[in-house]
Design a protein around this motif. Sequence first.
Motif, PDB file in Angstrom:
ATOM      1  N   ALA A 222       0.837  -1.201   0.000  1.00 23.60           N
ATOM      2  CA  ALA A 222       0.000   0.000   0.000  1.00 23.60           C
ATOM      3  C   ALA A 222       0.868   1.246   0.000  1.00 23.60           C
ATOM      4  O   ALA A 222       1.988   1.243   0.522  1.00 23.60           O
ATOM      5  CB  ALA A 222      -0.918   0.011   1.218  1.00 23.60           C
ATOM      6  N   VAL A 223       0.326   2.310  -0.575  1.00 26.93           N
ATOM      7  CA  VAL A 223       0.991   3.615  -0.580  1.00 26.93           C
ATOM      8  C   VAL A 223       0.132   4.598   0.198  1.00 26.93           C
ATOM      9  O   VAL A 223      -1.071   4.725  -0.063  1.00 26.93           O
ATOM     10  CB  VAL A 223       1.197   4.146  -2.012  1.00 26.93           C
ATOM     11  CG1 VAL A 223       1.826   5.546  -1.980  1.00 26.93           C
ATOM     12  CG2 VAL A 223       2.061   3.195  -2.823  1.00 26.93           C
ATOM     13  N   PHE A 224       0.758   5.256   1.161  1.00 28.94           N
ATOM     14  CA  PHE A 224       0.093   6.354   1.859  1.00 28.94           C
ATOM     15  C   PHE A 224       0.484   7.637   1.152  1.00 28.94           C
ATOM     16  O   PHE A 224       1.668   7.974   1.042  1.00 28.94           O
ATOM     17  CB  PHE A 224       0.518   6.417   3.326  1.00 28.94           C
ATOM     18  CG  PHE A 224      -0.116   7.555   4.078  1.00 28.94           C
ATOM     19  CD1 PHE A 224      -1.452   7.496   4.433  1.00 28.94           C
ATOM     20  CD2 PHE A 224       0.611   8.688   4.405  1.00 28.94           C
ATOM     21  CE1 PHE A 224      -2.057   8.546   5.121  1.00 28.94           C
ATOM     22  CE2 PHE A 224       0.021   9.739   5.088  1.00 28.94           C
ATOM     23  CZ  PHE A 224      -1.316   9.669   5.445  1.00 28.94           C
ATOM     24  N   CYS A 225      -0.506   8.366   0.649  1.00 31.70           N
ATOM     25  CA  CYS A 225      -0.254   9.549  -0.171  1.00 31.70           C
ATOM     26  C   CYS A 225      -0.943  10.765   0.435  1.00 31.70           C
ATOM     27  O   CYS A 225      -2.132  10.714   0.753  1.00 31.70           O
ATOM     28  CB  CYS A 225      -0.773   9.303  -1.588  1.00 31.70           C
ATOM     29  SG  CYS A 225      -0.681  10.732  -2.681  1.00 31.70           S
ATOM     30  N   SER A 226      -0.188  11.850   0.588  1.00 25.73           N
ATOM     31  CA  SER A 226      -0.785  13.082   1.119  1.00 25.73           C
ATOM     32  C   SER A 226      -0.651  14.251   0.141  1.00 25.73           C
ATOM     33  O   SER A 226      -0.728  15.408   0.542  1.00 25.73           O
ATOM     34  CB  SER A 226      -0.166  13.444   2.478  1.00 25.73           C
ATOM     35  OG  SER A 226       1.247  13.496   2.406  1.00 25.73           O
ATOM     36  N   LEU A 227      -0.451  13.939  -1.147  1.00 22.90           N
ATOM     37  CA  LEU A 227      -0.558  14.993  -2.154  1.00 22.90           C
ATOM     38  C   LEU A 227      -1.993  15.503  -2.145  1.00 22.90           C
ATOM     39  O   LEU A 227      -2.927  14.754  -1.842  1.00 22.90           O
ATOM     40  CB  LEU A 227      -0.213  14.455  -3.545  1.00 22.90           C
ATOM     41  CG  LEU A 227       1.193  13.890  -3.756  1.00 22.90           C
ATOM     42  CD1 LEU A 227       1.352  13.417  -5.197  1.00 22.90           C
ATOM     43  CD2 LEU A 227       2.260  14.918  -3.410  1.00 22.90           C
TER      44      LEU A 227
END
Length: 403
Positions: A222-227
């Motif tokens: 999984a990727v945690f993304c905050s863009l």
Amino acid sequence: MRKTVLVLGLALLFATSGFAADTIKLGGMLPLSGRAADLGITCKQGAELAVKEINAKGGVLGKKLELLMADSKANVQELVSLSKRYIQKDEVNFLFGVVSSAGSLAVSEVAKQEKVIFMDTVGSTDTLTKEKWNRYTFRSGTCNSQEANSLSLYAAKKYPKLTKFYNLGPDYEYGRTMWALFQAKTKEANPKAEFIGEQWPKLFIPDYTTYINAILAAKPDAVFCSLWGGDLVAFIKQAKPYGIFEKMKWIIATGGDITVAKALGGDMPTGMIVDQRYYFHWPESERNKAFVKAYMADYNDYPSAWAAEGYDGVYFLAEAVKKAGSLDTDKVIAALEGLTIDAPRGKATLRKEDHQLSSDFMVGETVFVKEYPFAIVGNTEVFTADRVLYSIEEWKKAQEGNK
């Protein structure tokens, strides 16, 4: 002749003073251009709607609200300059707005120095109301801990087999804080969790190819993304042809933003775990329905979370001035502390101790339904503030180092 000039001068002075006395000025600062413009413009519209509604009912203490607005360009130096100009030249009663966390911290410092109340609407770093807390700053929007912790708990519950996590976040206060919070809560919920890599693109860059390839090579679960905002739209458009959203689970902070969903249309990947700080379709309360209807009537669009945060910020200030019966700063601060309003998002309270908004928070996954031409958030779970917002005990400990 001199007497006539003197009389006219005094008349002009009284007229000008009377005008100033009849208004309550909010010095608004939001990005109205560039990739962050969707956030700034819709936050501005939400605030304008609140001002319109309040003024239509006679204003506050017999005074009309006046919302001044300037394009901050999402630039910290510009925000500092605007704050000082608003206070020293325009003599505003309140500072209002701001989108970026770094900008919120900078404006908060000006508010502290000048002893002027600042209502932060969108900038969400915990640091603002925790480590860098001051008595003049309040926040009408949710903070990073509510967001990151809710996403972490949702992922751990719904997808317990996810163990290898990767980060993609903007290289500044918001992105760094979100990743740290997500790691801590995820490790707490799933001791087997590993964090195998991280990427930190600068804000508003044009090309994400290097970051896309790095993520594919790492092969995380999984990727945690905050863009966010325009950056998130640009990234998804560039990444989708690589099939990256099918190869791993994506957990995206503010990924449920309606401005992002509308910009992507049918290109929005489904099944991404996302949150947003307010939804036009939740809660199904009369208050929220009335807000959506009024916003649609004025702007022919569904309100974003940013619109709701601007709207709530104005109402918090108006209710506090009304409760205080005065524009005296100390009295308004006392009125804001612990204040609860009936907001579109539901019951919303500014905690007495740290001035942080306390409200329910919803997380879900991107889905398409026939009612809308863009993706919305489905498969939802609601997290109460006491589950995901940092505690007052944590806040008190943070104050030990806050000078």
